[in-house]
Design an enzyme around this catalytic site. Structure first.
Site, mmCIF file in Angstrom:
data_model
loop_
_atom_site.group_PDB
_atom_site.id
_atom_site.type_symbol
_atom_site.label_atom_id
_atom_site.label_comp_id
_atom_site.label_asym_id
_atom_site.label_seq_id
_atom_site.Cartn_x
_atom_site.Cartn_y
_atom_site.Cartn_z
ATOM 1 C CD GLU A 45 -3.159 0.833 2.103
ATOM 2 O OE1 GLU A 45 -3.658 1.802 2.668
ATOM 3 O OE2 GLU A 45 -3.561 -0.338 2.271
ATOM 4 C CG ASP B 160 -2.469 -0.885 5.412
ATOM 5 O OD1 ASP B 160 -1.298 -1.273 5.257
ATOM 6 O OD2 ASP B 160 -2.753 0.255 5.813
ATOM 7 C CE1 TYR C 146 -2.924 -2.191 8.961
ATOM 8 C CE2 TYR C 146 -4.890 -3.042 10.037
ATOM 9 C CZ TYR C 146 -4.302 -2.337 9.014
ATOM 10 O OH TYR C 146 -5.070 -1.778 8.036
#
Length: 718
Positions: A17, A113, A309
């Site tokens: 990303e 992601d 994350y």
């Protein structure tokens, strides 16, 4: 971009990303040769998107007529949907298109992601490139080398995430449908640009309602009698100060007797680990960070491999993580000087729950964090990392336990209550208090204990005499609700509409943890909300523009209930329990009905005062009619009512349309006129002009003569 050169051997393409994520992956798999916008090596090509490279086309891309906002075009319901490239991403898209379609590339790995939006970003690029090569999915929660290697060794089939993509696509289309149609509709009705969003507007409504409740609040004075008899005790609130003074005087220097002692053992369990929303709330409360700042700092820490994350809605870890958790807690504690060397308990079972982990587990520090120099971190990132570290230590710690004693005493026939607390186990509050003290903010999260009591309240017994009693009157004023801060608003967004949702609803509230920060920023950037306050934690207040928008938006678009229901249905699409077409069709039907029935509010001129001179009220929709250079038009732009200065009905009778005539027609729907010219006879005559409207709301005129016998000569405008 056809001049990109590859080795002749077959390659696999990884699409991340962001460039930083691509570089982390490339370093692990040995793609170390840098090229223009991609990396190459060891049989791999690694490139990246830059956020959304492909987006839904705007209305004018479907038809040039949509460039002009017209009520007759609404609602705009694309079929089929079209896409376009973002300006900033056009170059990178062309590179990805060349890479994806290169004959040397056999297959592709989606490494955007690991969430709904990441899936959408990749799929739109993949489809727009016309690519049909096989795709695998890299799904990881950390950018540490071990996590990347583990993820690459166990790539998922892309088909496992088809429903996630469908949910993301529905979210995108729903936002487009509501945003484009509702914004155009109400902008036309009120003659000013209004930005209406599927999640943005209900959030604004929450802020506006809170301010309304503050404005409507009527403060009331109250009085309490407080006695000191070795400890402090207070009576009930009183509305009469003279009565409070009489009670205080009656008790002064008298004896009090213990009537009741209630002792209870209490416990406060450790806080849960952070999901994104709770991290944003605490960072706002402690550091004053906005939700967007916290997300940005957390994303940077994630890309530096120092935390896991951040865009997660879970506060738990999975069972497979239990084995390394004690070691992680130990190395985390060694990074914080104020807890280094302490004997820290590690109750891993408190943070393990597979059933409560969705796409990603809670946010925790990584092992890489311990070997990465903190000195080079920006101050804001360092502070946020420290907060995440202390949360992990607290979450696996012992409970905070204490004995609470509530004592009821009686003095001269009046009852007073006092409380005392004895801590038996400080537990998780010790590392948290040390953290807060290190911030030089004091123990802001614990109650003010007040002065030490002269008498230990824990040892009191029923019937015990307390002498002498000191008594005083304390003045107080009831307080209005507090303004929303980002902390309290995020909490409200998370629970908005919950009471109207099923108890087992998986996703509740407005937006998602990953999107709420963006919603708040859009409200500020659109001039609908401002941040105001002298301290670090600022209040969120609606602007006049924001208040006006809420005043004219129909309830169905500003209520959190419908939007919360939509979020739940998107989750159902993700699970395969609802068809995307059904969801979008219902939104389309709602918009069709709205475009047919929307009317301006009765006090429109007060909400959006026009700078133009008003001459009356529209007989079709009730909005103001104002003076324009070419005539007199309804301020509601989707209403066709107008009296043109060159209206043929009047010009053929050789009459000018004056402002006074229009005012009379709008007020009485008729006006007496003299010296009207007849095209048939060439003579002048007198008659009454009647104003009517047709089924669509357009102005129509006809004549009524003094003698009813001449009705056959009525002339009707066309």
């Amino acid at each position: 971009m056809s001049n990109i050169l590859f080795p002749m051997n077959a390659h696999r393409l990884i699409v991340a990303e962001k460039p930083s994520v691509a570089q982390s992956i490339a370093a692990v798999i040995g793609a170390n040769e840098k090229k223009d916008s991609f990396l190459l090596g060891n049989g791999w090509i690694v490139s990246w998107c830059i956020g959304h490279l492909v987006e839904l086309a705007m209305p004018q891309d479907y038809d040039e007529k949509y460039a002009k906002w017209q009520g007759s075009d609404l609602p705009i319901l694309p079929s089929p949907w079209q896409y376009t490239l973002t300006e900033k991403g056009r170059k990178q898209f062309e590179i990805l298109k060349t890479l994806m379609n290169a004959p040397q590339v056999e297959s592709i790995v989606c490494a955007t992601d690991a969430g709904r939006e990441g899936e959408l970003i990749f799929r739109l690029v993949y489809h727009q490139c016309g690519c049909d090569k096989p795709v695998k999915r890299l799904w990881i929660s950390s950018l540490e080398e071990a996590a990347i290697r583990e993820g690459m060794d166990h790539l998922h089939d892309s088909g496992e995430y088809d429903l996630l993509y469908e949910a993301a696509l529905c979210r995108q289309k729903a936002d487009w449908l509501v945003g484009i149609n509702a914004s155009r509709l109400f902008s036309l009705i009120y003659g000013t640009t209004l930005n209406i969003g599927r999640v943005m507007t209900p959030t604004l409504n929450m802020i506006r309602r809170r301010e309304q409740s503050i404005d409507d609040f009527q403060p009331e004075k109250y009085y309490t009698v407080q006695i000191s008899c070795g400890f402090l005790a207070s009576g009930e609130r009183l509305s009469d100060r003279e009565e409070a003074k009489r009670i205080a005087a009656a008790c002064f220097m008298k004896a009090a007797y213990v009537k009741k002692v209630d002792r209870k053992q209490k416990k406060e369990n450790p806080p849960r680990l952070y999901d994104l929303t709770t991290l944003q709330r605490d960072a706002n409360r402690i550091f004053g960070y906005t939700a967007q700042q916290t997300l940005d700092y957390a994303q940077d820490l994630y890309e530096k491999k120092m935390i896991t994350y951040p865009r997660t809605d879970s506060q738990f870890l999975t069972e497979d993580m239990q084995v390394f958790l004690p070691g992680l807690v130990h190395i985390t504690a060694n990074c914080l000087p104020y807890v280094t060397g302490m004997q820290l308990p590690v109750h891993t079972e408190q943070v393990i729950n597979n059933a409560k982990v969705s796409d990603h587990h809670a946010i925790i520090p990584t092992k890489t964090m311990a070997v990465t120099p903190w000195l080079g971190l920006p101050a804001q990132e360092k502070a946020l990392l420290e907060l995440i570290c202390i949360c992990l230590i607290c979450a696996v710690s012992d409970p905070y336990e204490y004995a609470e004693t509530v004592v009821t005493v009686e003095c001269e026939g009046h009852t007073f209550t006092g409380k005392g607390k004895t801590v038996s186990q400080i537990g998780w509050k010790l590392p948290y208090e040390l953290f807060m003290r290190s911030r030089k903010q004091g123990n802001s999260d614990t109650e003010d204990e007040g002065p030490e009591p002269v008498r230990n309240i824990q040892t009191l017994e029923i019937g015990e005499k307390l002498y002498p009693v000191m008594a005083s009157v304390k003045d107080g004023v009831t307080a209005p609700p507090k303004h929303y801060t980002e902390d309290s608003l995020l909490a409200a967004m998370e629970t908005a509409g919950v009471e109207d949702m099923p108890e087992d609803a998986e996703r509740k509230g407005l937006g998602t943890p990953a999107t709420r920060a963006g919603i708040l920023e859009k409200l500020v950037q659109a001039g609908l909300v401002i941040r105001r306050g002298a301290g670090k934690q600022q209040n969120l207040l609606p602007t006049d523009k924001g208040k006006a928008l809420i005043a004219v938006t129909p309830e169905i678009l500003k209520s959190p209930i419908l939007t919360a229901e939509w979020e739940q249905r998107l989750k159902a699409i993700e699970r395969g329990e609802e068809e995307p077409a059904v969801f979008l069709e219902q939104i389309s039907e709602l918009l069709k009905d709205m475009c047919q029935t929307a009317k301006p509010v009765t006090n429109m001129e007060q909400v959006f005062p026009s700078k133009r001179e008003r001459v009356g009220t529209c007989p079709s929709c009730g909005a103001p009619v104002s003076v324009y250079p070419r005539g007199y038009f309804c301020e509601n732009r989707i209403c066709p009512f107008a009296i043109w200065k060159d209206n043929r009905f009047f010009t053929t009778k050789k009459k000018n349309i004056s402002k006074e005539l229009v005012k009379t027609l709008l007020e009485k729907h008729q006006a007496d006129m003299t010296d009207l010219y007849s095209e048939k006879t060439g003579k002048l005559y007198n008659a009454k002009v009647l104003l009517e409207t047709d089924q669509e709301g357009r102005a129509r005129f006809k004549l009524q003569y003094p003698q009813q016998a001449k009705k056959k000569d009525n002339e009707v405008s066309r």
